[in-house]
Design an enzyme around this catalytic site. Structure first.
Site, PDB file in Angstrom:
ATOM      1  N   HIS A   1       2.410  -0.914  23.062  1.00  0.00           N
ATOM      2  CA  HIS A   1       2.407  -2.351  23.864  1.00  0.00           C
ATOM      3  C   HIS A   1       3.580  -2.776  23.657  1.00  0.00           C
ATOM      4  O   HIS A   1       4.070  -3.604  24.756  1.00  0.00           O
ATOM      5  CB  HIS A   1       1.221  -3.107  22.902  1.00  0.00           C
ATOM      6  CG  HIS A   1      -0.206  -2.891  22.736  1.00  0.00           C
ATOM      7  ND1 HIS A   1      -0.613  -2.553  24.065  1.00  0.00           N
ATOM      8  CD2 HIS A   1      -0.968  -2.656  21.945  1.00  0.00           C
ATOM      9  CE1 HIS A   1      -1.948  -2.254  23.653  1.00  0.00           C
ATOM     10  NE2 HIS A   1      -2.064  -2.514  22.534  1.00  0.00           N
TER      11      HIS A   1
ATOM     12  N   GLY B   1      -9.302  -9.794   8.154  1.00  0.00           N
ATOM     13  CA  GLY B   1      -9.445  -9.167   6.851  1.00  0.00           C
ATOM     14  C   GLY B   1      -9.908  -7.890   7.022  1.00  0.00           C
ATOM     15  O   GLY B   1      -9.474  -7.197   8.273  1.00  0.00           O
TER      16      GLY B   1
ATOM     17  N   ASP C   1       0.751 -17.011  15.096  1.00  0.00           N
ATOM     18  CA  ASP C   1       1.051 -16.532  16.393  1.00  0.00           C
ATOM     19  C   ASP C   1      -0.510 -16.849  17.209  1.00  0.00           C
ATOM     20  O   ASP C   1      -0.583 -16.622  18.231  1.00  0.00           O
ATOM     21  CB  ASP C   1       1.421 -15.161  16.751  1.00  0.00           C
ATOM     22  CG  ASP C   1       0.101 -14.234  16.308  1.00  0.00           C
ATOM     23  OD1 ASP C   1      -0.728 -14.527  15.388  1.00  0.00           O
ATOM     24  OD2 ASP C   1       0.282 -12.863  16.245  1.00  0.00           O
TER      25      ASP C   1
ATOM     26  N   HIS D   1       2.781  -6.505  14.596  1.00  0.00           N
ATOM     27  CA  HIS D   1       1.974  -7.254  13.508  1.00  0.00           C
ATOM     28  C   HIS D   1       0.812  -6.214  13.113  1.00  0.00           C
ATOM     29  O   HIS D   1      -0.085  -6.165  13.809  1.00  0.00           O
ATOM     30  CB  HIS D   1       1.595  -8.632  13.672  1.00  0.00           C
ATOM     31  CG  HIS D   1       2.416  -9.628  14.130  1.00  0.00           C
ATOM     32  ND1 HIS D   1       2.171 -10.882  14.755  1.00  0.00           N
ATOM     33  CD2 HIS D   1       3.727  -9.617  14.150  1.00  0.00           C
ATOM     34  CE1 HIS D   1       3.105 -11.592  15.271  1.00  0.00           C
ATOM     35  NE2 HIS D   1       4.081 -10.917  14.820  1.00  0.00           N
TER      36      HIS D   1
ATOM     37  N   HIS E   1      -1.069 -16.274  11.183  1.00  0.00           N
ATOM     38  CA  HIS E   1       0.130 -15.749  10.830  1.00  0.00           C
ATOM     39  C   HIS E   1       1.099 -16.544  11.779  1.00  0.00           C
ATOM     40  O   HIS E   1       2.082 -15.671  12.388  1.00  0.00           O
ATOM     41  CB  HIS E   1       0.481 -14.352  10.638  1.00  0.00           C
ATOM     42  CG  HIS E   1      -0.068 -13.411  11.584  1.00  0.00           C
ATOM     43  ND1 HIS E   1      -1.464 -13.226  11.720  1.00  0.00           N
ATOM     44  CD2 HIS E   1       0.528 -12.872  12.844  1.00  0.00           C
ATOM     45  CE1 HIS E   1      -1.723 -12.384  12.758  1.00  0.00           C
ATOM     46  NE2 HIS E   1      -0.693 -12.343  13.376  1.00  0.00           N
TER      47      HIS E   1
ATOM     48  N   ASP F   1       0.837  39.854  23.353  1.00  0.00           N
ATOM     49  CA  ASP F   1       2.212  39.845  23.773  1.00  0.00           C
ATOM     50  C   ASP F   1       2.314  39.216  25.106  1.00  0.00           C
ATOM     51  O   ASP F   1       3.328  38.546  25.306  1.00  0.00           O
ATOM     52  CB  ASP F   1       2.725  41.285  23.658  1.00  0.00           C
ATOM     53  CG  ASP F   1       3.081  42.001  22.369  1.00  0.00           C
ATOM     54  OD1 ASP F   1       3.284  40.875  21.339  1.00  0.00           O
ATOM     55  OD2 ASP F   1       2.736  43.040  21.957  1.00  0.00           O
TER      56      ASP F   1
ATOM     57  N   HIS G   1       0.471   3.531  18.485  1.00  0.00           N
ATOM     58  CA  HIS G   1      -0.202   2.569  19.404  1.00  0.00           C
ATOM     59  C   HIS G   1       0.567   1.230  19.540  1.00  0.00           C
ATOM     60  O   HIS G   1       0.558   0.984  20.864  1.00  0.00           O
ATOM     61  CB  HIS G   1      -1.556   2.337  19.124  1.00  0.00           C
ATOM     62  CG  HIS G   1      -2.456   1.728  19.852  1.00  0.00           C
ATOM     63  ND1 HIS G   1      -3.349   1.906  20.661  1.00  0.00           N
ATOM     64  CD2 HIS G   1      -2.743   0.235  19.742  1.00  0.00           C
ATOM     65  CE1 HIS G   1      -4.024   0.968  21.244  1.00  0.00           C
ATOM     66  NE2 HIS G   1      -3.516   0.125  20.949  1.00  0.00           N
ATOM     67  N   GLU G   2       0.783   0.517  18.755  1.00  0.00           N
ATOM     68  CA  GLU G   2       1.277  -0.794  19.046  1.00  0.00           C
ATOM     69  C   GLU G   2       2.573  -0.832  19.651  1.00  0.00           C
ATOM     70  O   GLU G   2       2.887  -1.601  20.367  1.00  0.00           O
ATOM     71  CB  GLU G   2       1.399  -1.461  17.422  1.00  0.00           C
ATOM     72  CG  GLU G   2       0.053  -1.601  16.772  1.00  0.00           C
ATOM     73  CD  GLU G   2      -0.815  -2.515  17.705  1.00  0.00           C
ATOM     74  OE1 GLU G   2      -0.646  -3.050  18.634  1.00  0.00           O
ATOM     75  OE2 GLU G   2      -2.282  -2.119  17.661  1.00  0.00           O
TER      76      GLU G   2
ATOM     77  N   ASP H   1       0.674  -1.184  -0.192  1.00  0.00           N
ATOM     78  CA  ASP H   1       0.105   0.075   0.010  1.00  0.00           C
ATOM     79  C   ASP H   1       0.853   1.274   0.107  1.00  0.00           C
ATOM     80  O   ASP H   1       0.474   2.220  -0.450  1.00  0.00           O
ATOM     81  CB  ASP H   1      -0.808   0.045   1.267  1.00  0.00           C
ATOM     82  CG  ASP H   1      -1.897  -1.149   1.248  1.00  0.00           C
ATOM     83  OD1 ASP H   1      -1.984  -1.671   0.159  1.00  0.00           O
ATOM     84  OD2 ASP H   1      -2.436  -1.299   2.505  1.00  0.00           O
TER      85      ASP H   1
ATOM     86  N   HIS I   1      -4.051  -1.257  27.298  1.00  0.00           N
ATOM     87  CA  HIS I   1      -4.935  -0.450  26.647  1.00  0.00           C
ATOM     88  C   HIS I   1      -5.303   0.608  27.865  1.00  0.00           C
ATOM     89  O   HIS I   1      -5.271   0.117  28.989  1.00  0.00           O
ATOM     90  CB  HIS I   1      -6.110  -1.130  26.325  1.00  0.00           C
ATOM     91  CG  HIS I   1      -5.944  -1.592  24.769  1.00  0.00           C
ATOM     92  ND1 HIS I   1      -6.569  -2.889  24.341  1.00  0.00           N
ATOM     93  CD2 HIS I   1      -5.125  -1.357  24.169  1.00  0.00           C
ATOM     94  CE1 HIS I   1      -6.040  -2.925  22.945  1.00  0.00           C
ATOM     95  NE2 HIS I   1      -5.331  -2.036  22.797  1.00  0.00           N
TER      96      HIS I   1
END
Lengths: 378, 82
Positions: A121, A75, A69, A95, A67, A291, A117-118, A23, A127
């Site tokens: 972690h 999706g 893990d 990921h 994947h 000022d 964000h990730e 992308d 969170h």
């Protein structure tokens, strides 16, 4: 933080981008990842080094569906990324769901924002329940004008790693050990320098705050030392280099002005609904910045100094004077552009360049000429 | 069109159930969820609504349904840490 507060025992961490999303151009992915890591390094002593091969503390990949893990992606939409708390093997790894449309803009899913964000972690943050925090789990539309860390994020990460050791960094710019092209920050002036000037000065819950560029000093009149802080570490959404500030003690509010906008803060929280335009206070449209500002608690008036004139705002009736008047007419002995002003124990203090004037509003005269560093232990 | 309405509600229940499984440690016991009598699911919805600052009703209201359809981080909000 996570249960047990897992965190990295070292301050220099490595990261590696295992593959790239189609992308975006790889250079854009590299830039987004680097920028996201810098968000965290700007408020902690942490530094990040990019590796191109071998193992790294934070392994970054774009993957779809299952994947390996046991937490498959789903999706487009839904879960868009996840990362693991600090630790061995896949600890710290991040990921990103390849089925999302990753962008560097406000459309689709902004990679920088999600990565920031990730990496929270990856560094040990769980969170947040605070909807304004970066660590809130729901993706919000990316706003490039806002520094992504909220005070809740900063409190969390500094709980684990402490504050930034780089006092010349305001939390909004990069701390990058590989980047030799970075412009040098201006030297922070010594509080005892005769050349010391301020952007703004205000009382604040019994203390005095002196603003200068990205920093402010906190000084309690009865305490010998002054504490230096980053503006961003208190109020992450405030810009550096503020123009003016004043406190309204009865309401426990401090108003901070920059350009044609102002913010109201209470403690370390910016009240919702700000910034607002200064025109809402009643200024004419040709006023683009202030000022200095001073709240006269005795009369309930806020004085706005612009050039060699000032406007008066009546807090009770919420009305602004129709026209400004010359400073020298209302404050004999004070003439010219005022950098900063504040009230302390019924006296007004005006900062003009390297000079400070103590003004007694009852006697209507200047009572002392002081150095700007008068309030500091020099 | 009552059948369409029922179908929509079932979809909503499935959506929320999946969300609670993914992010709130909700474990279904193999039986299909019978909405009104499923107190564990109600409890989990309340947990979720409380976390997000929604009105805590324990019910599948429109605000809750909207939220579960938003993009989010895949890490659970209520985690059984390991």
């Amino acid at each position: 933080t996570f249960a047990g507060e897992p965190k990295w025992a070292k301050q220099v961490l490595t990261y590696r981008i295992l593959n790239y999303t189609p992308d975006l151009r790889p250079t854009d992915v590299n830039a987004a990842i680097k920028k996201a890591l810098n968000v965290w390094s700007s408020v902690t002593p942490l530094k990040f080094i990019k590796k191109d091969s071998g193992d790294a503390d934070i392994m970054i990949s774009f993957v779809a569906r299952g994947h390996n893990d046991f937490i498959p992606f789903d999706g487009p939409g839904g879960s868009i990324a996840h990362a693991y708390a600090p630790g061995k093997d896949f600890g710290g790894d991040a990921h990103f769901d390849e089925d999302e449309t990753w962008t560097k803009s406000t459309e689709g899913t902004n990679l920088f924002y999600v990565a920031a964000h990730e990496f929270g972690h990856s560094l040990g943050l769980f969170h947040s329940k605070d909807p304004n925090a970066l660590m809130y789990p729901v993706y919000r539309k990316f706003d490039p004008s806002v520094f992504p860390l909220h005070q809740d994020d900063i409190n969390g990460i500094q709980h684990l790693y402490g504050p930034s050791s780089n006092t010349h960094n305001n939390g909004r710019e990069t701390t990058e050990i590989k980047d030799t092209t970075e412009a040098k920050e201006p030297e922070l002036p010594n509080t005892c320098s005769p050349d010391l000037t301020f952007d703004a000065v205000t009382s604040f819950r019994g203390e005095i705050m002196f603003f200068k560029d990205k920093h402010f000093w906190r000084k309690h009149p009865a305490v010998g030392t002054a504490e230096l802080n980053l503006i961003a570490s208190f109020w992450p959404r405030l810009p550096p280099g503020v123009d003016a500030a004043h406190e309204i003690p009865k309401e426990d509010e401090t108003v901070i002005y920059k350009g044609n906008e102002f913010w109201i803060v209470r403690g370390d929280a910016i009240l919702p609904g700000y910034p607002q335009k200064i025109y809402t206070l009643g200024f004419s449209k040709d006023v683009t910045k202030i000022d200095a500002a001073l709240y006269n608690g005795n009369e309930g008036k806020i004085y706005y100094f612009i050039g060699d004139k000032f406007w008066s705002y009546d807090k009770r009736s919420q009305t602004m004077d129709r026209k400004p008047v010359f400073v020298r007419d209302a404050f004999p002995g004070i003439n010219g552009k005022i950098d900063a002003a504040f009230q302390h124990e019924n006296l007004f203090y005006f900062f003009l360049g390297r000079k400070q004037f103590e003004f007694d509003p009852d006697k209507k005269r200047v009572t002392r000429l002081l150095k700007t560093n008068f309030w500091f232990p020099c | 069109f009552p059948s369409v309405k029922r179908q929509k509600k079932e979809e909503g229940v499935q959506l929320i159930q999946k969300y609670l499984e993914n992010y709130y440690g909700f474990k279904k016991d193999g039986e299909p969820v019978i909405w009104k009598s499923n107190s564990l699911m109600t409890k989990k919805i309340k947990e979720m609504q409380e976390f997000f600052g929604l009105e805590v009703t324990g019910k599948m209201d429109s605000g809750t349904l909207q939220l579960v359809q938003k993009r989010r981080c895949g890490f659970p909000d209520i985690a059984g840490f390991s």
